[in-house]
Design an enzyme around this catalytic site. Structure first.
Site, PDB file in Angstrom:
ATOM      1  N   ASP A 175       0.817  -1.209   0.000  1.00 44.68           N
ATOM      2  CA  ASP A 175       0.000   0.000   0.000  1.00 44.68           C
ATOM      3  C   ASP A 175       0.858   1.269   0.000  1.00 44.68           C
ATOM      4  O   ASP A 175       1.928   1.296   0.599  1.00 44.68           O
ATOM      5  CB  ASP A 175      -0.886  -0.015   1.252  1.00 44.68           C
ATOM      6  CG  ASP A 175      -2.097   0.873   1.085  1.00 44.68           C
ATOM      7  OD1 ASP A 175      -2.428   1.208  -0.062  1.00 44.68           O
ATOM      8  OD2 ASP A 175      -2.695   1.245   2.102  1.00 44.68           O
ATOM      9  N   HIS A 232       3.148   3.001  -8.843  1.00 48.21           N
ATOM     10  CA  HIS A 232       3.108   1.540  -8.997  1.00 48.21           C
ATOM     11  C   HIS A 232       4.414   1.028  -9.625  1.00 48.21           C
ATOM     12  O   HIS A 232       4.898  -0.040  -9.257  1.00 48.21           O
ATOM     13  CB  HIS A 232       1.906   1.118  -9.838  1.00 48.21           C
ATOM     14  CG  HIS A 232       0.579   1.464  -9.196  1.00 48.21           C
ATOM     15  ND1 HIS A 232       0.278   1.141  -7.889  1.00 48.21           N
ATOM     16  CD2 HIS A 232      -0.511   2.125  -9.676  1.00 48.21           C
ATOM     17  CE1 HIS A 232      -0.941   1.577  -7.596  1.00 48.21           C
ATOM     18  NE2 HIS A 232      -1.442   2.181  -8.667  1.00 48.21           N
ATOM     19  N   LEU A 279      11.582 -20.565  -1.971  1.00 55.08           N
ATOM     20  CA  LEU A 279      10.466 -19.688  -1.592  1.00 55.08           C
ATOM     21  C   LEU A 279       9.246 -19.925  -2.481  1.00 55.08           C
ATOM     22  O   LEU A 279       9.366 -19.956  -3.714  1.00 55.08           O
ATOM     23  CB  LEU A 279      10.908 -18.223  -1.751  1.00 55.08           C
ATOM     24  CG  LEU A 279       9.819 -17.161  -1.608  1.00 55.08           C
ATOM     25  CD1 LEU A 279       9.355 -17.035  -0.159  1.00 55.08           C
ATOM     26  CD2 LEU A 279      10.303 -15.802  -2.114  1.00 55.08           C
TER      27      LEU A 279
END
Ligand code: FPP
Length: 232
Positions: free
Chosen positions: A2, A19, A113
């Site tokens: 955010d 972004h 991962l």
């Protein structure tokens, strides 16, 4: 992730430029998680509510994710990362669906991962989809309503193989959950940091992990006490 929009506004830039900068922070985060040996990471890239933004911004975010996948997938693969997705993928643009599927196929055999991308995702939608799937099994006679447990629900989530969330990091300073992994965060430790997402560095990930290590997790119990017999 955010704060991209606010980061851009503070600099007199367009939201999409926030972004773009957020994408760099995401890369740093993934590298940091690989380096720290964190086994699972789910990132919230696009919510089912984000369709309410302007068509330009929606196109910009989804295009950015598609381009990022295409350019980053080689490096992710080299880092032994397994890429997966959570969300209503079938409602996304066709070319993005293909890029997501190609990323999953390419990294399916990796053992490091697990990078789960929440895209066109919301926790409530996930639970509604799980309820629908369970109801269909009941109607088909494969499951009886009395047999439904919390485990049944967990098995019908988008990624049943992923464990419960341990650490929930929210950048951007907002003290809310925003429909993210509602089922999986039941006992997650919350870490809200005031930084806007593009400013997030590996050192902030380290701080969050260190803070997590200092938390006492009780899961509703009292440390050192024997559990009472169930129902007493
Ligand atoms: C929320 O900030 C951010 C988004 C809705 C988009 C997140 C997408 C990226 C960071 C792109 C990179 C992703 C990948 C997978 C490479 P906001 O726009 O709500 O910020 P604001 O609260 O300041 O307005």
């Amino acid at each position: 992730m955010d704060g991209n929009g606010r980061w851009a506004r503070q600099r007199g830039l367009m939201r999409i430029e926030g972004h773009y900068e957020g994408r760099k922070a995401t890369r740093r985060l993934v590298e940091g998680c690989v380096w720290l040996g964190i086994p699972y990471l789910t990132i919230y890239a696009f919510s089912t509510e984000n369709w309410s933004r302007s068509a330009d911004e929606v196109r910009g975010i989804l295009g950015l994710i598609e381009a990022a996948l295409e350019t980053e997938i080689d490096d992710l693969n080299k880092s032994n990362v397994r890429f997966t997705t959570s969300g209503r993928i079938h409602d996304l643009p066709e070319s993005l669906q293909q890029a997501l599927a190609a990323g999953e196929a390419r990294t399916a055999g990796n053992t490091g991962l697990v990078l789960n991308l929440a895209i066109n995702y919301s926790g409530r939608t996930e639970l509604a989809d799980a309820c629908r799937a369970i109801a269909e099994e009941c109607v088909a006679g494969r499951l009886s309503p009395e047999a439904i447990t919390t485990e049944t629900v967990a098995q019908h989530l988008y990624r049943p193989e992923l464990p419960q969330v341990d650490l929930f990091i929210r950048p951007g300073g907002e003290m809310r959950v925003s429909n993210f992994l509602l089922w999986q965060i039941a006992y997650a430790e919350m870490y809200v940091c005031p930084l806007l997402w593009p400013d997030f560095q590996v050192e902030h990930l380290r701080e969050a992990v260190a803070e997590f290590g200092r938390r006492e997790r009780r899961y509703g119990g009292v440390p050192g006490e024997q559990p009472a017999p169930h129902g007493s």
